[in-house]
Scaffold this motif. Structure first.
Motif, PDB file in Angstrom:
ATOM      1  N   THR A   2      57.832  71.526  59.467  1.00  0.00           N
ATOM      2  CA  THR A   2      59.181  71.750  60.003  1.00  0.00           C
ATOM      3  C   THR A   2      59.453  70.674  61.398  1.00  0.00           C
ATOM      4  N   PHE A   3      58.599  70.594  62.037  1.00  0.00           N
ATOM      5  CA  PHE A   3      58.667  69.780  63.358  1.00  0.00           C
ATOM      6  C   PHE A   3      58.782  68.245  62.734  1.00  0.00           C
ATOM      7  N   LEU A   4      58.007  67.659  61.837  1.00  0.00           N
ATOM      8  CA  LEU A   4      57.876  66.277  61.456  1.00  0.00           C
ATOM      9  C   LEU A   4      59.434  66.068  60.516  1.00  0.00           C
ATOM     10  N   THR A   5      59.975  67.160  60.030  1.00  0.00           N
ATOM     11  CA  THR A   5      61.069  66.774  59.095  1.00  0.00           C
ATOM     12  C   THR A   5      62.487  66.843  59.930  1.00  0.00           C
ATOM     13  N   GLU A   6      62.172  67.479  61.224  1.00  0.00           N
ATOM     14  CA  GLU A   6      63.527  67.551  62.026  1.00  0.00           C
ATOM     15  C   GLU A   6      63.668  66.418  62.849  1.00  0.00           C
ATOM     16  N   ILE A   7      62.631  65.548  62.955  1.00  0.00           N
ATOM     17  CA  ILE A   7      62.950  64.192  63.731  1.00  0.00           C
ATOM     18  C   ILE A   7      64.057  63.365  63.467  1.00  0.00           C
ATOM     19  N   LYS A   8      64.678  63.001  64.509  1.00  0.00           N
ATOM     20  CA  LYS A   8      65.703  62.165  64.230  1.00  0.00           C
ATOM     21  C   LYS A   8      65.438  60.566  64.201  1.00  0.00           C
ATOM     22  N   ASP A   9      66.178  59.749  63.608  1.00  0.00           N
ATOM     23  CA  ASP A   9      66.121  58.364  63.745  1.00  0.00           C
ATOM     24  C   ASP A   9      66.119  57.839  65.227  1.00  0.00           C
ATOM     25  N   GLY A  10      65.179  56.933  65.270  1.00  0.00           N
ATOM     26  CA  GLY A  10      65.328  56.208  66.698  1.00  0.00           C
ATOM     27  C   GLY A  10      64.379  56.997  67.484  1.00  0.00           C
ATOM     28  N   THR A  11      63.500  57.887  67.291  1.00  0.00           N
ATOM     29  CA  THR A  11      62.562  58.696  68.106  1.00  0.00           C
ATOM     30  C   THR A  11      61.309  58.076  67.672  1.00  0.00           C
ATOM     31  N   PHE A  12      60.544  57.827  68.827  1.00  0.00           N
ATOM     32  CA  PHE A  12      59.168  57.351  68.822  1.00  0.00           C
ATOM     33  C   PHE A  12      58.290  58.905  68.648  1.00  0.00           C
ATOM     34  N   VAL A  13      57.304  58.578  67.889  1.00  0.00           N
ATOM     35  CA  VAL A  13      56.235  59.627  67.803  1.00  0.00           C
ATOM     36  C   VAL A  13      54.863  59.307  68.354  1.00  0.00           C
ATOM     37  N   LEU A  14      54.583  59.847  69.099  1.00  0.00           N
ATOM     38  CA  LEU A  14      52.988  59.769  69.733  1.00  0.00           C
ATOM     39  C   LEU A  14      52.131  60.914  69.400  1.00  0.00           C
ATOM     40  N   THR A  15      51.098  60.396  68.631  1.00  0.00           N
ATOM     41  CA  THR A  15      50.193  61.486  67.966  1.00  0.00           C
ATOM     42  C   THR A  15      48.597  61.027  68.788  1.00  0.00           C
ATOM     43  N   ALA A  16      47.811  62.454  68.948  1.00  0.00           N
ATOM     44  CA  ALA A  16      46.460  62.130  69.298  1.00  0.00           C
ATOM     45  C   ALA A  16      45.744  63.457  68.791  1.00  0.00           C
ATOM     46  N   THR A  17      44.707  63.255  68.116  1.00  0.00           N
ATOM     47  CA  THR A  17      43.935  64.413  67.605  1.00  0.00           C
ATOM     48  C   THR A  17      42.843  64.825  68.611  1.00  0.00           C
ATOM     49  N   PHE A  18      42.553  66.206  68.352  1.00  0.00           N
ATOM     50  CA  PHE A  18      41.609  66.703  69.148  1.00  0.00           C
ATOM     51  C   PHE A  18      40.699  67.686  68.027  1.00  0.00           C
ATOM     52  N   ASP A  19      39.354  67.652  68.298  1.00  0.00           N
ATOM     53  CA  ASP A  19      38.552  68.475  67.331  1.00  0.00           C
ATOM     54  C   ASP A  19      38.715  68.122  65.898  1.00  0.00           C
ATOM     55  N   ASP A  20      39.651  68.880  65.201  1.00  0.00           N
ATOM     56  CA  ASP A  20      39.793  68.506  63.634  1.00  0.00           C
ATOM     57  C   ASP A  20      41.235  68.642  63.624  1.00  0.00           C
ATOM     58  N   PRO A  21      41.615  67.442  62.795  1.00  0.00           N
ATOM     59  CA  PRO A  21      42.934  67.030  62.444  1.00  0.00           C
ATOM     60  C   PRO A  21      43.508  67.229  60.941  1.00  0.00           C
ATOM     61  N   ALA A  22      42.553  67.658  60.040  1.00  0.00           N
ATOM     62  CA  ALA A  22      42.888  67.449  58.771  1.00  0.00           C
ATOM     63  C   ALA A  22      42.698  68.631  57.791  1.00  0.00           C
ATOM     64  N   THR A  23      41.817  69.449  58.120  1.00  0.00           N
ATOM     65  CA  THR A  23      41.597  70.580  57.381  1.00  0.00           C
ATOM     66  C   THR A  23      42.668  71.132  56.555  1.00  0.00           C
ATOM     67  N   LYS A  24      43.789  71.371  57.319  1.00  0.00           N
ATOM     68  CA  LYS A  24      44.915  71.878  56.511  1.00  0.00           C
ATOM     69  C   LYS A  24      45.994  70.760  55.901  1.00  0.00           C
ATOM     70  N   MET A  25      45.649  69.498  56.163  1.00  0.00           N
ATOM     71  CA  MET A  25      46.496  68.415  56.115  1.00  0.00           C
ATOM     72  C   MET A  25      46.832  68.332  54.825  1.00  0.00           C
ATOM     73  N   ASN A  26      48.335  68.498  54.163  1.00  0.00           N
ATOM     74  CA  ASN A  26      48.558  68.278  52.633  1.00  0.00           C
ATOM     75  C   ASN A  26      49.276  67.049  52.419  1.00  0.00           C
ATOM     76  N   ASP A  27      49.448  66.810  51.521  1.00  0.00           N
ATOM     77  CA  ASP A  27      50.395  65.475  50.697  1.00  0.00           C
ATOM     78  C   ASP A  27      51.554  65.431  51.345  1.00  0.00           C
ATOM     79  N   LYS A  28      52.387  66.391  51.486  1.00  0.00           N
ATOM     80  CA  LYS A  28      53.419  66.188  52.244  1.00  0.00           C
ATOM     81  C   LYS A  28      53.402  65.801  53.923  1.00  0.00           C
ATOM     82  N   ILE A  29      52.575  66.380  54.436  1.00  0.00           N
ATOM     83  CA  ILE A  29      52.402  65.837  56.046  1.00  0.00           C
ATOM     84  C   ILE A  29      52.014  64.356  56.016  1.00  0.00           C
ATOM     85  N   ARG A  30      50.853  64.074  54.991  1.00  0.00           N
ATOM     86  CA  ARG A  30      50.555  62.645  55.158  1.00  0.00           C
ATOM     87  C   ARG A  30      51.822  61.804  54.644  1.00  0.00           C
ATOM     88  N   MET A  31      52.747  62.299  53.963  1.00  0.00           N
ATOM     89  CA  MET A  31      53.774  61.447  53.303  1.00  0.00           C
ATOM     90  C   MET A  31      54.889  61.310  54.488  1.00  0.00           C
TER      91      MET A  31
END
Length: 225
Positions: free
Chosen positions: A132-161
């Motif tokens: 939901t968080f990623l889907t609601e991002i509006k055009d022209g918005t910077f997205v800064l991301t940093a991992t901590f501990d484990d970032p991917a156990t529950k990551m699915n294809d939709k989030i990767r897309m």
């Protein structure tokens, strides 16, 4: 003889006294003169200029039409990540707004204003919240991301897309306990140049079970209306 001895003794004492007075006067004046010169010299010489400080503590400054940023991943499961943009720390352990998984800050691409932050547990959290968080991002918005501990156990294809559409080229390979730092934007037509990824590898890990910290800094171009 006694008178002569007394005269000689008096002369010796007078000589010694005179020498002591001269020595005291000379050294006292010399010390005062040196101290005065040193004091005047210390105040008259300009102080050494401090090295310039750049936004977010970066090594280089950015042009006026760019924003300085620095994104640092977490260290194992001990020290949280840090996200700085336009010389403002948006997320960090000190601010107490980071957590295990993915830590994301959204910034207006024109003004540099912080819009929203989120921390998403990718090991035992609800992945729908991140979608939901990623889907609601509006055009022209910077997205800064940093991992901590484990970032991917529950990551699915939709989030990767969704991250791929933000400009990521590495999210498709993100795995258990990998480290990843990323700056993309909604509406990008190309892949972002601001992305680093290091795999969790027992043979090369810096920490016991986790890879080394990733630190990325640079200048993000301001979006022009």
């Amino acid at each position: 003889m006694r008178l002569t001895g007394v005269i000689r003794l008096a002369a010796l004492l007078f000589t010694l006294l005179g020498t002591w007075v001269v020595v005291q006067t000379y050294f006292d004046r010399s010390w005062k003169a040196i101290s005065l010169r040193s004091w005047l010299g210390a105040t008259s010489r300009p102080s050494r200029s401090q090295p310039p400080r750049h936004d977010c503590g970066n090594q280089k400054s950015c042009p006026g039409d760019h924003f300085a940023f620095k994104v640092v991943s977490g260290a194992a499961n001990v020290v949280g990540p840090s996200l700085c943009f336009d010389d403002k720390v948006l997320m960090s352990g000190v601010r107490n707004n980071v957590g295990r998984g993915l830590n994301i800050a959204l910034v207006n691409g024109t003004t540099g204003q912080l819009l929203k932050t989120g921390s998403f547990d990718m090991y035992s959290g609800d992945v729908k919240e991140l979608e939901t968080f990623l889907t609601e991002i509006k055009d022209g918005t910077f997205v800064l991301t940093a991992t901590f501990d484990d970032p991917a156990t529950k990551m699915n294809d939709k989030i990767r897309m969704l991250f791929t559409k933000l400009g990521s080229n590495h999210v498709s390979k993100l795995g258990f306990r990998d480290n990843w730092v990323f700056l993309g934007a909604k509406g990008m037509s190309t892949k972002t140049p601001f992305e680093e990824h290091i795999k969790n590898n027992q043979e090369t890990n810096k920490y016991d079970g986790w890879p080394e910290v990733l630190e990325m800094e640079g200048c993000a171009p301001r979006k022009m209306d």
